[in-house]
Design a protein around this motif. Sequence first.
Motif, PDB file in Angstrom:
ATOM      1  N   PRO A 131     -57.326   7.903  38.330  1.00  0.00           N
ATOM      2  CA  PRO A 131     -56.714   8.555  38.288  1.00  0.00           C
ATOM      3  C   PRO A 131     -56.075   9.444  37.827  1.00  0.00           C
ATOM      4  O   PRO A 131     -55.993  10.631  38.197  1.00  0.00           O
ATOM      5  CB  PRO A 131     -55.381   7.914  39.492  1.00  0.00           C
ATOM      6  N   LEU A 170     -53.284  10.018  36.398  1.00  0.00           N
ATOM      7  CA  LEU A 170     -51.941  11.169  37.501  1.00  0.00           C
ATOM      8  C   LEU A 170     -50.523  11.115  36.568  1.00  0.00           C
ATOM      9  O   LEU A 170     -50.757  10.159  34.769  1.00  0.00           O
ATOM     10  CB  LEU A 170     -51.049  10.468  38.219  1.00  0.00           C
ATOM     11  N   VAL A 218     -45.988  13.805  42.380  1.00  0.00           N
ATOM     12  CA  VAL A 218     -46.643  13.408  43.316  1.00  0.00           C
ATOM     13  C   VAL A 218     -47.546  15.914  43.567  1.00  0.00           C
ATOM     14  O   VAL A 218     -48.556  16.118  43.764  1.00  0.00           O
ATOM     15  CB  VAL A 218     -46.514  13.781  44.905  1.00  0.00           C
ATOM     16  N   ASN A 237     -48.337  17.065  40.430  1.00  0.00           N
ATOM     17  CA  ASN A 237     -49.709  16.339  39.777  1.00  0.00           C
ATOM     18  C   ASN A 237     -51.000  17.082  40.667  1.00  0.00           C
ATOM     19  O   ASN A 237     -51.809  17.820  39.806  1.00  0.00           O
ATOM     20  CB  ASN A 237     -49.663  14.974  40.357  1.00  0.00           C
ATOM     21  N   PRO A 265     -45.809   8.329  40.138  1.00  0.00           N
ATOM     22  CA  PRO A 265     -46.458   8.182  40.165  1.00  0.00           C
ATOM     23  C   PRO A 265     -46.271   6.579  39.914  1.00  0.00           C
ATOM     24  O   PRO A 265     -46.690   5.929  41.055  1.00  0.00           O
ATOM     25  CB  PRO A 265     -47.526   7.720  38.412  1.00  0.00           C
ATOM     26  N   ARG A 298     -52.322   5.971  44.263  1.00  0.00           N
ATOM     27  CA  ARG A 298     -52.253   7.034  43.281  1.00  0.00           C
ATOM     28  C   ARG A 298     -53.953   7.643  43.570  1.00  0.00           C
ATOM     29  O   ARG A 298     -54.035   8.621  43.303  1.00  0.00           O
ATOM     30  CB  ARG A 298     -52.280   6.113  42.262  1.00  0.00           C
ATOM     31  N   VAL A 305     -54.040  10.891  45.694  1.00  0.00           N
ATOM     32  CA  VAL A 305     -52.791  11.690  45.156  1.00  0.00           C
ATOM     33  C   VAL A 305     -54.530  12.758  44.059  1.00  0.00           C
ATOM     34  O   VAL A 305     -54.559  14.003  44.281  1.00  0.00           O
ATOM     35  CB  VAL A 305     -52.042  11.505  44.710  1.00  0.00           C
ATOM     36  N   ALA A 306     -55.005  11.175  43.673  1.00  0.00           N
ATOM     37  CA  ALA A 306     -56.468  11.953  42.538  1.00  0.00           C
ATOM     38  C   ALA A 306     -57.341  12.547  43.356  1.00  0.00           C
ATOM     39  O   ALA A 306     -57.828  13.913  43.157  1.00  0.00           O
ATOM     40  CB  ALA A 306     -56.828  11.093  41.758  1.00  0.00           C
ATOM     41  N   ARG A 323     -55.794  16.346  44.326  1.00  0.00           N
ATOM     42  CA  ARG A 323     -56.091  17.545  42.745  1.00  0.00           C
ATOM     43  C   ARG A 323     -56.975  17.712  42.907  1.00  0.00           C
ATOM     44  O   ARG A 323     -56.903  18.474  42.451  1.00  0.00           O
ATOM     45  CB  ARG A 323     -55.393  16.294  41.815  1.00  0.00           C
TER      46      ARG A 323
END
Length: 278
Positions: free
Chosen positions: A109, A111, A117, A120, A156, A164, A167-168, A171
């Motif tokens: 990921p 981050l 979060v 990111n 993270p 995680r 989150v990626a 993003r």
Amino acid sequence: MNAPTARDALAMTEPVTADDAPVDLVIDRAAKTFRTAQGPVTALDGLSLKVPRGAFVALIGPSGCGKSTLLRMVAGLEQPDDGGAVLVRGKHPEQFRKEGELGIAFQDPALLPWRSVFANVAFPLQILGRPVARHADAIRGLIELVGLKGHEDALPAELSGGMRQRVAIARALVTDPSVLLLDEPFGALDQILRRTMNMELQRIWAARRTTTLLVTHGIDEAVFLADTVVVMHARPGRIAEVVTVPFPRPRTPELFGRPEFHALCDRLAGILHGEGGR
């Protein structure tokens, strides 16, 4: 450069969705040879493929068949050898990426550990020079979409591996890209968590219908998520067969236990091992 094979020609013309959708991605006779200390290595050889708008396409194949190289070409991170071309909505991939129209998520990921979060997820907007404050509601909406509402301020290190990866993915979606590229995003997760993330990715994709190209080693993951599975062979990297997935959406966890699901997975495994798909 070798001419496209008969299977490549099929891939160029066969629709990967039932709808007569515009084409988002055109890969035309893409080849890539890398120079190494041991001599030239051909990662891809004259590969052609079209992906319609809104389609979810999975690439499967053995290590070294050029899946990730192809994805990097679509991202504009690698260039095809002379004679081949990759276009995303009629533009060169690098231009498309710099305009924020390509979202990318990898197995790692990646981050930024000192950023929350929220920060990111917002990072690609900052890279593009877009004001984060103006997009704050959209960022929070994406964080909620990937199931992380309430974790906006977490770092993270305070998140699990699956969180995680969520989150990626958020993003990758924050610029509202036209095309989403996923390179083994769940490859490092255990099987139980991977199944959970498959369900989450299907839900996220259904909410946005972003054209998606997924590289995976998981045959069951490809069949569960994709409209179409592109099976690749190695040495050199080429398309072996393009297989339409017949299961309706939304797909539930029960699909993993159905005989027809296992039959299709077995068929794809046969193609991968050169045993034919029929």
